[in-house]
Scaffold this motif. Sequence first.
Motif, PDB file in Angstrom:
ATOM      1  N   UNK A   1      -3.280  54.642   6.467  1.00 45.90           N
ATOM      2  CA  UNK A   1      -2.630  55.942   6.283  1.00 45.90           C
ATOM      3  C   UNK A   1      -2.172  55.963   4.825  1.00 45.90           C
ATOM      4  N   UNK A   2      -2.918  56.656   3.977  1.00 42.08           N
ATOM      5  CA  UNK A   2      -2.669  56.659   2.539  1.00 42.08           C
ATOM      6  C   UNK A   2      -1.598  57.668   2.163  1.00 42.08           C
TER       7      UNK A   2
ATOM      8  N   UNK B   1      -0.427  54.731  -6.240  1.00 42.81           N
ATOM      9  CA  UNK B   1       0.046  55.323  -7.490  1.00 42.81           C
ATOM     10  C   UNK B   1      -1.104  55.981  -8.234  1.00 42.81           C
ATOM     11  N   UNK B   2      -1.757  56.919  -7.589  1.00 41.18           N
ATOM     12  CA  UNK B   2      -2.838  57.688  -8.211  1.00 41.18           C
ATOM     13  C   UNK B   2      -2.883  59.052  -7.534  1.00 41.18           C
ATOM     14  N   UNK B   3      -3.260  60.082  -8.269  1.00 39.78           N
ATOM     15  CA  UNK B   3      -3.326  61.416  -7.665  1.00 39.78           C
ATOM     16  C   UNK B   3      -4.500  61.537  -6.693  1.00 39.78           C
ATOM     17  N   UNK B   4      -4.351  62.378  -5.675  1.00 35.71           N
ATOM     18  CA  UNK B   4      -5.416  62.526  -4.680  1.00 35.71           C
ATOM     19  C   UNK B   4      -6.510  63.480  -5.129  1.00 35.71           C
TER      20      UNK B   4
ATOM     21  N   UNK C   1      -8.666  56.989  -3.808  1.00 41.03           N
ATOM     22  CA  UNK C   1      -9.546  56.116  -3.020  1.00 41.03           C
ATOM     23  C   UNK C   1      -9.932  54.872  -3.809  1.00 41.03           C
ATOM     24  N   UNK C   2     -10.279  55.045  -5.070  1.00 42.98           N
ATOM     25  CA  UNK C   2     -10.646  53.907  -5.910  1.00 42.98           C
ATOM     26  C   UNK C   2      -9.451  52.977  -6.099  1.00 42.98           C
ATOM     27  N   UNK C   3      -8.278  53.564  -6.313  1.00 41.45           N
ATOM     28  CA  UNK C   3      -7.065  52.753  -6.500  1.00 41.45           C
ATOM     29  C   UNK C   3      -6.693  52.023  -5.213  1.00 41.45           C
ATOM     30  N   UNK C   4      -6.899  52.669  -4.065  1.00 43.68           N
ATOM     31  CA  UNK C   4      -6.631  52.036  -2.777  1.00 43.68           C
ATOM     32  C   UNK C   4      -7.498  50.791  -2.598  1.00 43.68           C
ATOM     33  N   UNK C   5      -8.784  50.918  -2.854  1.00 48.23           N
ATOM     34  CA  UNK C   5      -9.693  49.772  -2.708  1.00 48.23           C
ATOM     35  C   UNK C   5      -9.339  48.664  -3.695  1.00 48.23           C
ATOM     36  N   UNK C   6      -9.000  49.045  -4.933  1.00 49.24           N
ATOM     37  CA  UNK C   6      -8.626  48.050  -5.937  1.00 49.24           C
ATOM     38  C   UNK C   6      -7.353  47.310  -5.528  1.00 49.24           C
ATOM     39  N   UNK C   7      -6.362  48.067  -5.067  1.00 42.97           N
ATOM     40  CA  UNK C   7      -5.095  47.462  -4.655  1.00 42.97           C
ATOM     41  C   UNK C   7      -5.268  46.550  -3.439  1.00 42.97           C
ATOM     42  N   UNK C   8      -6.028  47.011  -2.438  1.00 43.95           N
ATOM     43  CA  UNK C   8      -6.240  46.175  -1.252  1.00 43.95           C
ATOM     44  C   UNK C   8      -6.995  44.897  -1.590  1.00 43.95           C
ATOM     45  N   UNK C   9      -7.934  44.975  -2.528  1.00 47.66           N
ATOM     46  CA  UNK C   9      -8.659  43.761  -2.913  1.00 47.66           C
ATOM     47  C   UNK C   9      -7.703  42.748  -3.543  1.00 47.66           C
TER      48      UNK C   9
ATOM     49  N   UNK D   1      -4.345  42.573  -2.919  1.00 50.61           N
ATOM     50  CA  UNK D   1      -3.436  42.106  -1.868  1.00 50.61           C
ATOM     51  C   UNK D   1      -4.120  41.110  -0.932  1.00 50.61           C
ATOM     52  N   UNK D   2      -5.371  41.403  -0.571  1.00 55.13           N
ATOM     53  CA  UNK D   2      -6.091  40.569   0.387  1.00 55.13           C
ATOM     54  C   UNK D   2      -6.840  39.414  -0.272  1.00 55.13           C
ATOM     55  N   UNK D   3      -6.720  39.321  -1.603  1.00 58.89           N
ATOM     56  CA  UNK D   3      -7.350  38.249  -2.375  1.00 58.89           C
ATOM     57  C   UNK D   3      -8.863  38.230  -2.171  1.00 58.89           C
ATOM     58  N   UNK D   4      -9.468  39.419  -2.318  1.00 58.09           N
ATOM     59  CA  UNK D   4     -10.917  39.576  -2.197  1.00 58.09           C
ATOM     60  C   UNK D   4     -11.453  40.202  -3.480  1.00 58.09           C
ATOM     61  N   UNK D   5     -12.774  40.140  -3.650  1.00 53.94           N
ATOM     62  CA  UNK D   5     -13.390  40.820  -4.784  1.00 53.94           C
ATOM     63  C   UNK D   5     -13.319  42.329  -4.560  1.00 53.94           C
ATOM     64  N   UNK D   6     -13.281  43.077  -5.646  1.00 51.38           N
ATOM     65  CA  UNK D   6     -13.226  44.541  -5.528  1.00 51.38           C
ATOM     66  C   UNK D   6     -14.444  45.080  -4.794  1.00 51.38           C
ATOM     67  N   UNK D   7     -15.586  44.455  -4.967  1.00 55.35           N
ATOM     68  CA  UNK D   7     -16.811  44.922  -4.323  1.00 55.35           C
ATOM     69  C   UNK D   7     -16.831  44.624  -2.823  1.00 55.35           C
ATOM     70  N   UNK D   8     -15.924  43.777  -2.340  1.00 56.80           N
ATOM     71  CA  UNK D   8     -15.861  43.458  -0.908  1.00 56.80           C
ATOM     72  C   UNK D   8     -14.989  44.427  -0.125  1.00 56.80           C
ATOM     73  N   UNK D   9     -14.313  45.340  -0.797  1.00 59.23           N
ATOM     74  CA  UNK D   9     -13.442  46.327  -0.144  1.00 59.23           C
ATOM     75  C   UNK D   9     -14.029  47.709  -0.402  1.00 59.23           C
ATOM     76  N   UNK D  10     -14.550  48.351   0.656  1.00 61.76           N
ATOM     77  CA  UNK D  10     -15.181  49.666   0.497  1.00 61.76           C
ATOM     78  C   UNK D  10     -14.567  50.663   1.475  1.00 61.76           C
ATOM     79  N   UNK D  11     -14.508  51.912   1.042  1.00 63.08           N
ATOM     80  CA  UNK D  11     -14.018  52.991   1.892  1.00 63.08           C
ATOM     81  C   UNK D  11     -15.121  53.369   2.864  1.00 63.08           C
ATOM     82  N   UNK D  12     -14.853  53.265   4.166  1.00 67.27           N
ATOM     83  CA  UNK D  12     -15.866  53.543   5.181  1.00 67.27           C
ATOM     84  C   UNK D  12     -15.775  54.983   5.683  1.00 67.27           C
TER      85      UNK D  12
END
Length: 152
Positions: free
Chosen positions: A67-68, A90-93, A99-107, A109-120
């Motif tokens: 829930x963004x 912390x990015x405008x919708x 969406x890009x900032x969400x994936x970057x931030x989750x990568x 937090x979860x200690x993953x590569x940015x390319x391993x976190x994608x919006x489905x």
Amino acid sequence: MLRLGRGLRRLLSARGARASAGLPLGAEMPKKAGATNKGKSQEPERPPPSLGPVTVDPRGSVTIAIRAKPGSKQNAVTDVTAEAVSVAIAAPPSEGEANAELCRYLSKVLELRKSDVVLDKGGKSREKVVKLLASTTAEEILEKLKQQVEKK
């Protein structure tokens, strides 16, 4: 002389085979004696149990219901409920920036590569589904998300 397509000929010949065997339409031919169901399990496959917002899809990828909350002052995981993980972004919708900032931030937090976190799902919605392409478990992901809420 009427010319039939190959698919129609196959259908008509299958109906004729069932009719000559005395089977009603839609019924299967009987199995041969000694035939086994090799490779087919007797009970249906069940998906692994879900851990609230973190689940494993049928292909084995871990997915997270998000829930963004775009336009926040800073990125943060604010809450983990049974339905979704609330994430302040912390990015405008607009134009997919959040969406890009969400994936970057989750990568991060979860200690993953940015390319391993994608919006489905949910590119234009606050309710999103993020897929993790890295080999990890749902339990590990849920634990890392809960740790971020406690840090806050």
